[in-house]
Motif scaffolding. Sequence first.
Motif, PDB file in Angstrom:
ATOM      1  N   UNK A  25       0.852  -1.301   0.054  1.00 51.20           N
ATOM      2  CA  UNK A  25       0.061  -0.051   0.047  1.00 51.20           C
ATOM      3  C   UNK A  25       0.819   1.125  -0.022  1.00 51.20           C
ATOM      4  N   UNK A  26       0.153   2.418  -0.343  1.00 46.63           N
ATOM      5  CA  UNK A  26       0.915   3.741  -0.380  1.00 46.63           C
ATOM      6  C   UNK A  26       1.456   4.027   0.961  1.00 46.63           C
ATOM      7  N   UNK A  27       0.919   4.114   2.114  1.00 40.38           N
ATOM      8  CA  UNK A  27       1.159   4.228   3.258  1.00 40.38           C
ATOM      9  C   UNK A  27       2.703   3.490   3.311  1.00 40.38           C
ATOM     10  N   UNK A  28       2.806   2.479   3.381  1.00 34.81           N
ATOM     11  CA  UNK A  28       4.330   1.499   3.327  1.00 34.81           C
ATOM     12  C   UNK A  28       5.167   2.258   2.718  1.00 34.81           C
ATOM     13  N   UNK A  29       5.151   2.352   1.443  1.00 36.39           N
ATOM     14  CA  UNK A  29       5.907   3.002   0.364  1.00 36.39           C
ATOM     15  C   UNK A  29       6.258   4.482   1.116  1.00 36.39           C
ATOM     16  N   UNK A  34      10.348   7.682   3.152  1.00 36.30           N
ATOM     17  CA  UNK A  34      10.564   9.228   3.934  1.00 36.30           C
ATOM     18  C   UNK A  34       9.904  10.328   3.315  1.00 36.30           C
ATOM     19  N   UNK A  35       8.924  10.081   2.591  1.00 36.98           N
ATOM     20  CA  UNK A  35       8.407  11.286   2.086  1.00 36.98           C
ATOM     21  C   UNK A  35       6.888  11.454   2.357  1.00 36.98           C
ATOM     22  N   UNK A  36       6.323  12.714   2.378  1.00 36.37           N
ATOM     23  CA  UNK A  36       4.932  12.609   2.820  1.00 36.37           C
ATOM     24  C   UNK A  36       4.034  11.817   1.856  1.00 36.37           C
ATOM     25  N   UNK A  39       3.033  13.367  -1.570  1.00 38.53           N
ATOM     26  CA  UNK A  39       4.331  13.288  -2.654  1.00 38.53           C
ATOM     27  C   UNK A  39       4.560  11.951  -3.070  1.00 38.53           C
ATOM     28  N   UNK A  40       4.428  11.006  -2.063  1.00 33.47           N
ATOM     29  CA  UNK A  40       4.502   9.543  -2.611  1.00 33.47           C
ATOM     30  C   UNK A  40       3.359   9.205  -3.656  1.00 33.47           C
ATOM     31  N   UNK A  41       2.127   9.683  -3.684  1.00 33.83           N
ATOM     32  CA  UNK A  41       1.219   9.217  -4.547  1.00 33.83           C
ATOM     33  C   UNK A  41       1.542   9.995  -5.974  1.00 33.83           C
TER      34      UNK A  41
END
Length: 245
Positions: A25-29, A34-36, A39-41
């Motif tokens: 999932x997005x949260x783990x990435x 180490x980015x918000x 930003x990861x999305x």
Amino acid sequence: MPQVPAATRALRVLRFLAGQPTPVPLERISHAVGIPRSSAYHLLAAMAEEGFVVHLAEERRYGLGVAAFEVATGYARQEPLARLARRPLAALVDRTGESAHLAVMHGRDVLYVLEERAPGRPPLVTDVGVRLPAHLTASGRAMLAALPAAQVRALYPDRTAFVQRHGNGPASPSALRAVLTETRQRGWAVEDGEVTPGLASVAAAVLDHNGHPVAGVALTFAAGGTTDLAPRVRAAADALSARLA
């Protein structure tokens, strides 16, 4: 230079996803890189557009895309792999009297990077540099069977992804899944007349230290011949995997 941090984050995402056994999932990435989360999305969306990441919307997870796989196998196509495989393939030919070859994945194709032809055996279509549909070849099936299901789905999303040579072989995602399930259960892949009428092949995948398929070792022989050759192909692939690791 703003491009450098963005490139660094993208490479960290690729490295993180490559080390995961399944899409995440997005949260783990976001946490791993180490980015918000926002930003990861946006970073993942850009990487998905380029094919380096695949978004599994129903599962709300991200995994490596086809482009990342092609980059990874690019290393396998370099001389180090061919150099490591040349002696094991020659020994396999000596022991079996059949022609052997080494192939790597390239999108939905396999690319042949090494061939050891047995004396007196007919020429094959698997010359170095030749590309063939992966789902029809024993080498391709061996490698596909070792990939996560999500990556196989990304490569073969529907019937339009399948091509035929002689009207044989899987022509749909469900048919391919059945072939790959049999391959995993058996421990090696087979094809009979789907590439060249009158010839059959057995193959096994070469795995890196993460268990990722980087190549396929195969023997080709007259159709109707013995599949007792399969354990020897499996042993050669395992030996090459050990050398790579």
